[in-house]
Scaffold this active site. Structure first.
Site, PDB file in Angstrom:
ATOM      1  N   ASP A 259      16.249 123.806  95.031  1.00  7.31           N
ATOM      2  CA  ASP A 259      15.338 122.798  94.479  1.00  7.31           C
ATOM      3  C   ASP A 259      15.573 121.463  95.190  1.00  7.31           C
ATOM      4  OD1 ASP A 259      14.004 120.886  92.929  1.00  7.31           O
ATOM      5  OD2 ASP A 259      14.318 121.989  91.074  1.00  7.31           O
TER       6      ASP A 259
ATOM      7  N   HIS B 138      10.954 123.353  93.672  1.00  7.60           N
ATOM      8  CA  HIS B 138      10.827 122.679  92.382  1.00  7.60           C
ATOM      9  C   HIS B 138       9.493 123.064  91.759  1.00  7.60           C
ATOM     10  CE1 HIS B 138      11.759 119.613  89.383  1.00  7.60           C
ATOM     11  NE2 HIS B 138      10.493 119.211  89.468  1.00  7.60           N
TER      12      HIS B 138
END
Length: 445
Positions: free
Chosen positions: A346, A377
């Protein structure tokens, strides 16, 4: 020829998008092993290393075992090679900036709060597929309500809309919660909702329970919107009225996250979205906030601090603000199963070693971490433009409902057996007492 031309144009656009993402975002900070390839299928494990594998990290329990079996059967994590795998920046950018392919029909309700403020509830409407009984209805008994929380900036992404449409097809009643002043929700007072203040959400949940009596309520959040959901769960504890909750790419340590900053394309996109939304109320908000400084802010941290800390009437320090708004401040009080779907690569949240509260997942029986090596993300794209995390989230909700229904049936069976045994013991005791009483009467004569 036209089809080949369209295909070539699509391939060229995708290639340009990849190059753009690489230039704008720069190389992401991947943890060791996150970018390695490993032969074999994607599986879910309770623990253990292994790039290319998802891990379910949690405290051992009967519910954890049930979820593990259910998630292993999920079609979302079946094996396969896919284009997006090692492009976390591209997955993130695609979900954040690209519009949804299908815009659902929304019915908006404005809910007036106790202090006169307004929040908007957008109920997602549309066909529910075939008239047969859906699995969600089978698991929950009555069609459940799915409360959806966008990120802290209020941006309704293509991922949020796809999740709502998928939930609608599976028998849920999706509703999007919009904070004060977000997404066209009128600002009826000078008060805005702070990052982790669950007061408005409490009133919205109370209203939904009155509007949909008998329906179970589940909640899911996206990105930084998880700060509000986690704050609500911790503050309300066993009185949250939620059957289960899920967080897709949550940000746990939000003060540190804002101070560190995130990739500039993501930050500027959300910053411009918030500035555009509040520009409608610049004149009214000028009584409480220094609007010039607010619109000149160059980071999410500066924007948040100007809006909520450096106010004209009741200024507070940055640390004092986060003492009341940090999402995990009351995490020990949460009493509802919470699934957190996170990726190791992420680029917004940051490296998992410093951003994931592993001690919480190992100690609390209510928190479950589904950690995957790839996904970006709120991306989690596989072979198409749809996120597999949405199907996994709905699968998790139904697994939790089925587990607790099975537990209730088992408890009911135990209660029934206990009642029969108690009746037998009471009948035997009564007969025994009657024999004694008869003998005593006979003796006294």
């Amino acid at each position: 020829m036209l089809a080949l031309g369209s295909l070539a144009a699509g391939a060229l656009a995708l290639a340009l998008l990849c190059l753009l993402a690489r230039e704008l975002w720069g190389p992401g900070r991947e943890p060791a092993g996150a970018g390695e390839e490993e032969d074999g299928d994607d599986v879910i494990r309770e623990e253990g290393p292994g790039a290319g594998h998802c891990r379910l990290i949690c405290k051992p329990s009967a519910l954890a075992q049930s979820l593990l079996r259910s998630l292993q059967r999920g079609a979302a994590l079946q094996s396969g090679r896919w284009l997006w795998r090692t492009w976390p920046q591209l997955q993130t950018m695609f979900q954040l900036l690209f519009p949804a392919a299908h815009q659902p029909e929304l019915a908006r309700e404005l809910l007036q709060l106790a202090d006169g403020g307004l929040v908007a509830l957008d109920w997602v409407l549309g066909p529910r597929g075939a008239g047969k009984r859906s699995r969600a209805t089978t698991a929950f008994g009555i069609a459940p309500v799915l409360l959806v929380l966008p990120n802290a900036s209020g941006k309704v992404t293509r991922g949020i809309l796809h999740l709502c449409l998928l939930a609608l097809e599976q028998g849920y009643k999706p509703v999007i919660f919009n904070r004060r002043g977000h997404n066209g929700s009128p600002l009826a007072s000078l008060k805005l909702q702070a990052f982790g203040d669950p007061g408005d959400l409490k009133e919205a949940v109370t209203y939904i329970r009155v509007r949909q009596p008998g329906s179970s309520l589940c909640a899911v959040s996206e990105g930084s919107g998880s700060g509000l959901l986690l704050s609500y769960l911790g503050e309300c504890g066993s009185s949250s009225y939620l059957a289960a909750a899920a967080c897709i790419s949550p940000v746990f340590r939000c003060q540190e996250w804002l101070e560190t900053g995130c990739p500039w394309l993501y930050e500027w996109s959300l910053l411009l979205h918030q500035k555009r939304g509040l520009s409608r109320y610049a004149t009214a908000l000028a009584e409480a906030v220094e609007m010039g400084r607010l619109f000149r802010s160059r980071s999410l941290r500066e924007f948040e601090e100007t809006l909520f800390c450096q106010t004209k009437k009741h200024p507070v320090t940055w640390d004092a603000y986060w003492d009341r708004n940090e999402p995990l401040r009351d995490a020990d009080e949460a009493a509802v199963p919470v699934l957190c779907i996170c990726s190791a690569d992420d680029p917004v949240r940051g490296p998992p070693a410093s951003t994931l509260p592993m001690e919480l997942f190992h100690s609390s029986p209510y928190f479950f971490l589904l950690l995957t090596p790839h996904g970006g993300h709120c991306g989690f794209l596989r072979e198409g433009p749809c996120s597999w995390s949405h199907g996994m989230t709905l699968e998790y909700f139904m697994a939790v409902a089925e587990f607790f229904r099975a537990e209730e049936r088992l408890k009911g069976l135990h209660r029934c057996r206990r009642s029969v045994l108690q009746k037998r013991e009471a009948s035997s005791a009564a007969c025994h007492l009657q024999e004694i009483f008869s003998w005593q009467r006979s003796y006294t004569r």
